[in-house]
Design an enzyme around this catalytic site. Sequence first.
Site, PDB file in Angstrom:
ATOM      1  N   ASP A 680      -3.062  10.972  -5.063  1.00 47.58           N
ATOM      2  CA  ASP A 680      -4.259  10.132  -4.981  1.00 47.58           C
ATOM      3  C   ASP A 680      -3.857   8.648  -4.962  1.00 47.58           C
ATOM      4  O   ASP A 680      -4.365   7.856  -4.172  1.00 47.58           O
ATOM      5  CB  ASP A 680      -5.146  10.459  -6.190  1.00 47.58           C
ATOM      6  CG  ASP A 680      -6.419   9.659  -6.184  1.00 47.58           C
ATOM      7  OD1 ASP A 680      -7.148   9.761  -5.189  1.00 47.58           O
ATOM      8  OD2 ASP A 680      -6.657   8.920  -7.156  1.00 47.58           O
ATOM      9  N   LYS A 684      -4.091   5.707  -1.852  1.00 48.52           N
ATOM     10  CA  LYS A 684      -4.666   4.364  -2.013  1.00 48.52           C
ATOM     11  C   LYS A 684      -3.665   3.296  -1.569  1.00 48.52           C
ATOM     12  O   LYS A 684      -4.036   2.306  -0.927  1.00 48.52           O
ATOM     13  CB  LYS A 684      -5.083   4.155  -3.467  1.00 48.52           C
ATOM     14  CG  LYS A 684      -6.284   5.022  -3.833  1.00 48.52           C
ATOM     15  CD  LYS A 684      -6.580   4.995  -5.314  1.00 48.52           C
ATOM     16  CE  LYS A 684      -7.805   5.827  -5.636  1.00 48.52           C
ATOM     17  NZ  LYS A 684      -7.943   6.088  -7.066  1.00 48.52           N
TER      18      LYS A 684
END
Length: 822
Positions: A680, A684
């Site tokens: 995750d 980003k």
Amino acid sequence: MATGGNGASSPWVVYKFGGSSVASAGHYRAVGALIGASKAPRLAVVVSAMRGVTDRLLGLLQQAEAGAAFDDGLKDLEEHQYGVHRELIGTIPESLDRNFEDLHDLLHAVRLARFAGAPVRDLVSGMGELWSAGLLAAHLARQGREARFVDPREFMLVTRGEMGPEVDWSESARLLADHAADRGDCWVVPGYVAREPGGRMTTLGRNGSDFSAAIIGRLLGAREIEIWTDVDGVMSADPALVPDALVLDKLSYDEALELAYFGARVIHPKTLAPAIELQIPIRIRNTFHPDHPGTLIGERDDEEFRIKGITSIDGLALVNIEGAGMIGVPGTARRVFGALQRGAISVVLISQASSEHSICVCVEAAAAGAAVEKLNEEFSSELASGKIQRILPTEEVSILAVVGDSMAGQPGIAARYFTALADAGINVRAIAQGSSERNISAVIDHEDVQRGLRAVHSAFYLSPQTVSVGILGTGHVGGALLDQLAGELDRLRTEAGVDIRVRAIARSREMVLADPSIAPADWRVAFEQSAVATDLDALAAHVHADHLPHAVLIDLTASEEVALRHAGWLGQGLNVITANKKANAADYSVYREIRRAARAAGARYLYETNVGAGLPVVQTLRDLRQTGDRIESIEGILSGTLAYLFNIFDASRPFSELVRDAWNEGYTEPDPRDDLSGMDVARKLVILAREVGIKLDLGDLEVESLTPPDLTGGGVEDFLKGLAKHDETMAQRYRAAVERGQVLRFVGRMDRAGRGRIGLVEVPSDHVFAQIDLTDNVVRYTTARYDRNPLIVRGPGAGPAVTAAGVFADLLRLCSMLGARI
Ligand code: ADP
Ligand code: ASP
Ligand code: MG
């Protein structure tokens, strides 16, 4: 005569109920109640046939003329009429029985003759009104109201002129005085039927009951005519074609005439003429919504300019006469009219290019062949000598007209009109401005009519910042966004003219599509009442409606499948706002395609919540870059879940237990490995890298996963159990860091060349990354300008409310880009 005074002092009011107001026994009851509630001292109620009955009668005639069997259709009609009579008044009047016998005999004769002349046609098609008025009178009588059936065939004298039925006013007034003087204060009058000289029954043409009401209004010198129908009034466009049409509170007679002429079925052009002469106000009202004041048609009293309505006429053809030989030759237009008049062809519109190189006339489609023939005859010598090159018809065209008093005095109206058509990709074949300057007409292809009406309507009536919204995903963030929208939409509309309409909401299996919109506060109810199976293509098409200026899809899912549709939507001109980061972090080719599609279609792609939830992380980076700063490095704590875990981890409790608690509380992804793996965070970082122009893919980053390699497979429960075996390693790492005066943080870092690493690191306890609370995210940009003292964005970086607010802010940013002043 039965009148008593004129104008405002007259005791008479005329009500007219159209077929749509009398479609069932229940409808007659509603009509009865309205009549009962009327305060008019004297009331003449004109009533149409029940909905569809005139069509059925004419259909039977057509069948009989064609020699086909009509018995089944006749039986159906009879049962229908008998059924409503029984339900409403409990009996079948003898006259109805007789009528059906007559009808049968008439149809039989027509079938034998294979022909129905005008008298038979009138007799048959007018029966519906006689039944309807008889039924209403009987119903009113049963209600205790003294209502009398008054037969217009006794007094309403009309002759058939070239332009349709013409009323003989003086003779009609005389007949009315003779016949109807003693019929009491409540008349029930069948519409549509009338009398010809000699006493034969005739009819006033389709939709003729409106005309009946106006004739009676004038004969009685009524103070008002109220046309009761199934819409709240005359609307800015046909609501069946333009869902956003608004009810007009007032119209001048001229505007109403123009709208009626150009196809607004709700009023009949003929209706207005008798009323205008006596200046009787006409009110259009809704039988099913009697509290609504409706539309008042009367003398023009406000000089304030507004476009009143947008209408269309279908079933036309355009005949084009082209040739250089017309240039400077006087009288060509006169010859065109003359030729068409000889063929009894009426011209709906004529337009001449100022070069005089071509003239086009719009006529009814059925007359196109005859028009071309007459024009060929008229201009045969010019055609032979080549002065006129050709006379060609274009079939299947329609007229789109905008109507409003004194439009011509207003600069910019025509520009707005034609820009709207051009933006909708609609080809305009001819243009005319009525000499009254009350209308501007465009001839367009029939297939473009609905789109044209909607586009022009939105250009004149809607806030230019009307945005059609589709929301994908109704999880925590979707729910929070809808709650936030519910609280702000009214304010945005009144204060900023931003009209946000949530027209679709979807989750994986079901969706709701609505017109004009779903009230955000009631979205759960909408799912209970009108959910259908999810179909993202249908959803996109619904949100991307022709009649609304802008559209946006908001992706609040975590679905890769949905993410892969972003480029396609953008390519169709739909704006996309996404909290789903799977698209921006996907393969670089997907990323590039999204940008390409958005640029090509002029659509916007907004995704502030991809990193740091509602924190201004992406926008800050974009501002840095666009103001010419050079990014040296980007570092940060980019996962709310991992931030939280390392904020509370002090080795007093095993790490695996903290993960389990966080998982139980819903602070992690459904599978906590999605957070612990670092993917995750990697996504980003990829998104931020791409934002500054670095072509990075996920695989280019070095990622330290906190999921031990032996635990990547299997279920969550097994994983959490297995993780316990690694608790001691984690505790040791913690203690070692503390001994050095440091703390553990899960950090992503990248330099300006795109070299990046993600993993667990030690930072000094006075470092900004050490100073965070709960699920805070922190991002540190070191740039050429923010050099020794980097720029830091910090705050809560997870949670439905802040993420939803970030999405909402993107939506408002979009509205600003579309011109709103928020
Ligand atoms: P009735 O049966 O009462 O005579 P009509 O069907 O003849 O009713 O006329 C009402 C219908 O006219 C409405 O239901 C609407 O679909 C249509 N219509 C067309 N243009 C307009 C307009 N500009 N404003 C309102 N209604 C319109
Ligand atoms: N019943 C007739 C028609 O359908 C007249 C009317 O309803 O106005 O045209
Ligand atoms: Mg009508």
